[in-house]
Design a protein around this motif. Structure first.
Motif, PDB file in Angstrom:
ATOM      1  N   SER A  57       0.824  -1.211   0.000  1.00  0.00           N
ATOM      2  CA  SER A  57       0.000   0.000   0.000  1.00  0.00           C
ATOM      3  C   SER A  57       0.851   1.251   0.000  1.00  0.00           C
ATOM      4  N   PHE A  58       1.886   1.284   0.837  1.00  0.00           N
ATOM      5  CA  PHE A  58       2.702   2.492   0.930  1.00  0.00           C
ATOM      6  C   PHE A  58       3.630   2.651  -0.261  1.00  0.00           C
ATOM      7  N   MET A  59       4.054   1.571  -0.860  1.00  0.00           N
ATOM      8  CA  MET A  59       4.846   1.701  -2.080  1.00  0.00           C
ATOM      9  C   MET A  59       3.998   2.287  -3.201  1.00  0.00           C
ATOM     10  N   ALA A  60       2.742   1.849  -3.281  1.00  0.00           N
ATOM     11  CA  ALA A  60       1.833   2.379  -4.304  1.00  0.00           C
ATOM     12  C   ALA A  60       1.542   3.855  -4.043  1.00  0.00           C
ATOM     13  N   LEU A  61       1.279   4.206  -2.785  1.00  0.00           N
ATOM     14  CA  LEU A  61       0.990   5.601  -2.441  1.00  0.00           C
ATOM     15  C   LEU A  61       2.214   6.488  -2.687  1.00  0.00           C
ATOM     16  N   THR A  71       4.536   6.010  -4.892  1.00  0.00           N
ATOM     17  CA  THR A  71       4.691   6.160  -6.344  1.00  0.00           C
ATOM     18  C   THR A  71       3.767   7.259  -6.868  1.00  0.00           C
ATOM     19  N   ILE A  72       2.518   7.252  -6.413  1.00  0.00           N
ATOM     20  CA  ILE A  72       1.549   8.278  -6.833  1.00  0.00           C
ATOM     21  C   ILE A  72       1.987   9.650  -6.343  1.00  0.00           C
ATOM     22  N   ALA A  73       2.438   9.733  -5.084  1.00  0.00           N
ATOM     23  CA  ALA A  73       2.854  11.021  -4.518  1.00  0.00           C
ATOM     24  C   ALA A  73       4.035  11.607  -5.277  1.00  0.00           C
ATOM     25  N   ARG A  74       4.954  10.744  -5.735  1.00  0.00           N
ATOM     26  CA  ARG A  74       6.129  11.233  -6.462  1.00  0.00           C
ATOM     27  C   ARG A  74       5.753  11.729  -7.858  1.00  0.00           C
ATOM     28  N   ARG A  75       4.785  11.065  -8.464  1.00  0.00           N
ATOM     29  CA  ARG A  75       4.401  11.436  -9.828  1.00  0.00           C
ATOM     30  C   ARG A  75       3.464  12.642  -9.864  1.00  0.00           C
ATOM     31  N   ALA A 107       7.601  12.758   4.136  1.00  0.00           N
ATOM     32  CA  ALA A 107       8.975  13.238   3.964  1.00  0.00           C
ATOM     33  C   ALA A 107       9.445  13.134   2.510  1.00  0.00           C
ATOM     34  N   GLY A 108       8.629  12.550   1.631  1.00  0.00           N
ATOM     35  CA  GLY A 108       8.974  12.462   0.218  1.00  0.00           C
ATOM     36  C   GLY A 108       9.932  11.348  -0.126  1.00  0.00           C
ATOM     37  N   LYS A 109       9.988  10.309   0.703  1.00  0.00           N
ATOM     38  CA  LYS A 109      10.898   9.187   0.430  1.00  0.00           C
ATOM     39  C   LYS A 109      10.414   8.381  -0.772  1.00  0.00           C
ATOM     40  N   SER A 110      11.355   7.742  -1.447  1.00  0.00           N
ATOM     41  CA  SER A 110      11.041   6.950  -2.635  1.00  0.00           C
ATOM     42  C   SER A 110      10.371   5.638  -2.242  1.00  0.00           C
ATOM     43  N   PRO A 111       9.638   5.020  -3.181  1.00  0.00           N
ATOM     44  CA  PRO A 111       9.018   3.714  -2.893  1.00  0.00           C
ATOM     45  C   PRO A 111      10.031   2.670  -2.423  1.00  0.00           C
ATOM     46  N   MET A 112      11.222   2.648  -3.040  1.00  0.00           N
ATOM     47  CA  MET A 112      12.229   1.671  -2.650  1.00  0.00           C
ATOM     48  C   MET A 112      12.735   1.919  -1.232  1.00  0.00           C
ATOM     49  N   ALA A 113      12.885   3.201  -0.885  1.00  0.00           N
ATOM     50  CA  ALA A 113      13.348   3.534   0.467  1.00  0.00           C
ATOM     51  C   ALA A 113      12.300   3.121   1.504  1.00  0.00           C
ATOM     52  N   ILE A 114      11.034   3.333   1.167  1.00  0.00           N
ATOM     53  CA  ILE A 114       9.949   2.941   2.070  1.00  0.00           C
ATOM     54  C   ILE A 114       9.905   1.430   2.219  1.00  0.00           C
ATOM     55  N   GLU A 115      10.122   0.738   1.110  1.00  0.00           N
ATOM     56  CA  GLU A 115      10.136  -0.724   1.173  1.00  0.00           C
ATOM     57  C   GLU A 115      11.235  -1.207   2.112  1.00  0.00           C
ATOM     58  N   GLN A 116      12.442  -0.665   1.957  1.00  0.00           N
ATOM     59  CA  GLN A 116      13.564  -1.077   2.797  1.00  0.00           C
ATOM     60  C   GLN A 116      13.287  -0.786   4.273  1.00  0.00           C
ATOM     61  N   MET A 117      12.627   0.335   4.527  1.00  0.00           N
ATOM     62  CA  MET A 117      12.349   0.739   5.892  1.00  0.00           C
ATOM     63  C   MET A 117      11.310  -0.167   6.544  1.00  0.00           C
ATOM     64  N   LEU A 118      10.294  -0.568   5.794  1.00  0.00           N
ATOM     65  CA  LEU A 118       9.208  -1.373   6.350  1.00  0.00           C
ATOM     66  C   LEU A 118       9.511  -2.869   6.345  1.00  0.00           C
ATOM     67  N   LEU A 119      10.463  -3.279   5.531  1.00  0.00           N
ATOM     68  CA  LEU A 119      10.805  -4.706   5.485  1.00  0.00           C
ATOM     69  C   LEU A 119      11.378  -5.218   6.810  1.00  0.00           C
ATOM     70  N   VAL A 120      11.889  -4.306   7.636  1.00  0.00           N
ATOM     71  CA  VAL A 120      12.464  -4.744   8.910  1.00  0.00           C
ATOM     72  C   VAL A 120      11.394  -5.335   9.835  1.00  0.00           C
ATOM     73  N   TYR A 121      10.127  -5.034   9.546  1.00  0.00           N
ATOM     74  CA  TYR A 121       9.039  -5.578  10.357  1.00  0.00           C
ATOM     75  C   TYR A 121       8.700  -7.015   9.964  1.00  0.00           C
ATOM     76  N   LEU A 122       9.208  -7.468   8.826  1.00  0.00           N
ATOM     77  CA  LEU A 122       8.946  -8.832   8.382  1.00  0.00           C
ATOM     78  C   LEU A 122      10.024  -9.779   8.906  1.00  0.00           C
ATOM     79  N   PRO A 123       9.661 -11.039   9.134  1.00  0.00           N
ATOM     80  CA  PRO A 123      10.689 -12.033   9.473  1.00  0.00           C
ATOM     81  C   PRO A 123      11.702 -12.134   8.337  1.00  0.00           C
ATOM     82  N   VAL A 124      12.930 -12.447   8.674  1.00  0.00           N
ATOM     83  CA  VAL A 124      14.005 -12.519   7.670  1.00  0.00           C
ATOM     84  C   VAL A 124      13.630 -13.468   6.540  1.00  0.00           C
ATOM     85  N   SER A 125      12.952 -14.561   6.866  1.00  0.00           N
ATOM     86  CA  SER A 125      12.583 -15.557   5.854  1.00  0.00           C
ATOM     87  C   SER A 125      11.619 -15.016   4.815  1.00  0.00           C
ATOM     88  N   GLU A 126      10.858 -13.949   5.167  1.00  0.00           N
ATOM     89  CA  GLU A 126       9.868 -13.402   4.243  1.00  0.00           C
ATOM     90  C   GLU A 126      10.401 -12.213   3.439  1.00  0.00           C
TER      91      GLU A 126
END
Length: 267
Positions: free
Chosen positions: A81-85, A87-91, A231-250
């Motif tokens: 959801s946040f990666m999609a949002l 992307t829209i915010a950047r465009r 803060a205007g972060k990129s979708p990839m940066a948001i992904e990296q930031m939120l991935l820490v909440y997932l188990p390493v295996s996922e």
């Protein structure tokens, strides 16, 4: 339906019933109206004394949650959801996101993004969202505490039931047969108190706490995502930031899935 709850309850009753049979005790001994009255009604009375009625009214809903866990946005859905949002915010810009709010199913995400679109600064947005998380956490804590307290009261009431039963048994000292039945009945209350306390009420409280912890963690993810978009972060940066909440295996699977989607989108 939550399978672990059903399996746990079934095994609990089966363990006690089978154990009694193997020990040569009759299952009919469990049918003791006096013991049931002391444990069930006594526990209810203790809980009523401990909590206000407006909190106790939520007990049926809490029991329902144990058997059917509420639908909560998954962590991977939050990331998507946040990666999609983002992307829209950047465009198109942040204000353009307002036209997409209705399509967001999670009300907490929708509320957070509305605060950002309305021009609230980061500290204000974070404060409001964290206050909502605190209120939710406190509401869940009280709900679990009701069952925790019931689990504390029930075994003690079992001891009380045994004392009452022994008082009755002492009145039948001249009749050995009645004395034996009275002593057996006295300990049924103890059995029911321990069983309900440690097989029903405490485990229910623990499960409610775990469900609450899961929901709170997802809400914390959402706060991070909302502030990152503001803060205007990129979708990839948001992904990296939120991935820490997932188990390493996922995490690897999530990255690969997003890479495939990006490839298909640019094809």
């Amino acid at each position: 339906m939550e399978k672990s709850t059903v399996i746990g309850l079934t095994l609990g009753f089966l363990a006690v019933g089978t154990g009694m049979v193997l020990k040569g005790a009759s299952l009919m001994a469990l049918w003791n109206p006096a013991a049931i009255m002391i444990i069930v009604v006594g526990t209810a009375a203790a809980v009523l004394n401990a909590f206000p009625m407006d909190e106790l009214k939520k007990v049926p809903k809490l029991v329902k949650i144990i058997f059917k866990e509420p639908q909560i946005t998954s962590k991977r859905e939050v990331i998507h959801s946040f990666m999609a949002l983002a992307t829209i915010a950047r465009r198109e810009g942040l204000l353009f996101l307002e036209s997409h709010l209705e399509s967001i199913e999670d009300p907490f995400i929708r509320n957070g993004m509305q605060l950002v679109i309305d021009g609230g600064d980061a500290e204000y947005v974070k404060l409001l969202l964290e206050e909502e998380i605190y209120a939710t956490e406190e509401r869940h804590r009280v709900g679990a505490l009701i069952f925790t307290q019931a689990g504390t009261y029930a075994p003690t009431l079992g001891v009380l039931g045994a004392v009452v039963g022994l008082i009755a048994a002492l009145g039948n000292l001249s009749d050995i047969e009645k004395l034996g039945h009275s002593i057996a009945a006295a300990f049924v209350a103890t059995l029911l108190g321990i069983f309900t306390g440690y097989v029903l009420w405490h485990p229910i409280a623990n499960k409610l706490k775990r469900i609450s912890r899961k929901e709170i963690e997802i809400k914390q993810m959402i706060v991070e995502g909302v502030l990152a978009i503001q803060a205007g972060k990129s979708p990839m940066a948001i992904e990296q930031m939120l991935l820490v909440y997932l188990p390493v295996s996922e995490r690897r699977a999530e990255r690969e899935e997003n890479n495939v989607q990006e490839t298909q989108g640019t094809a």
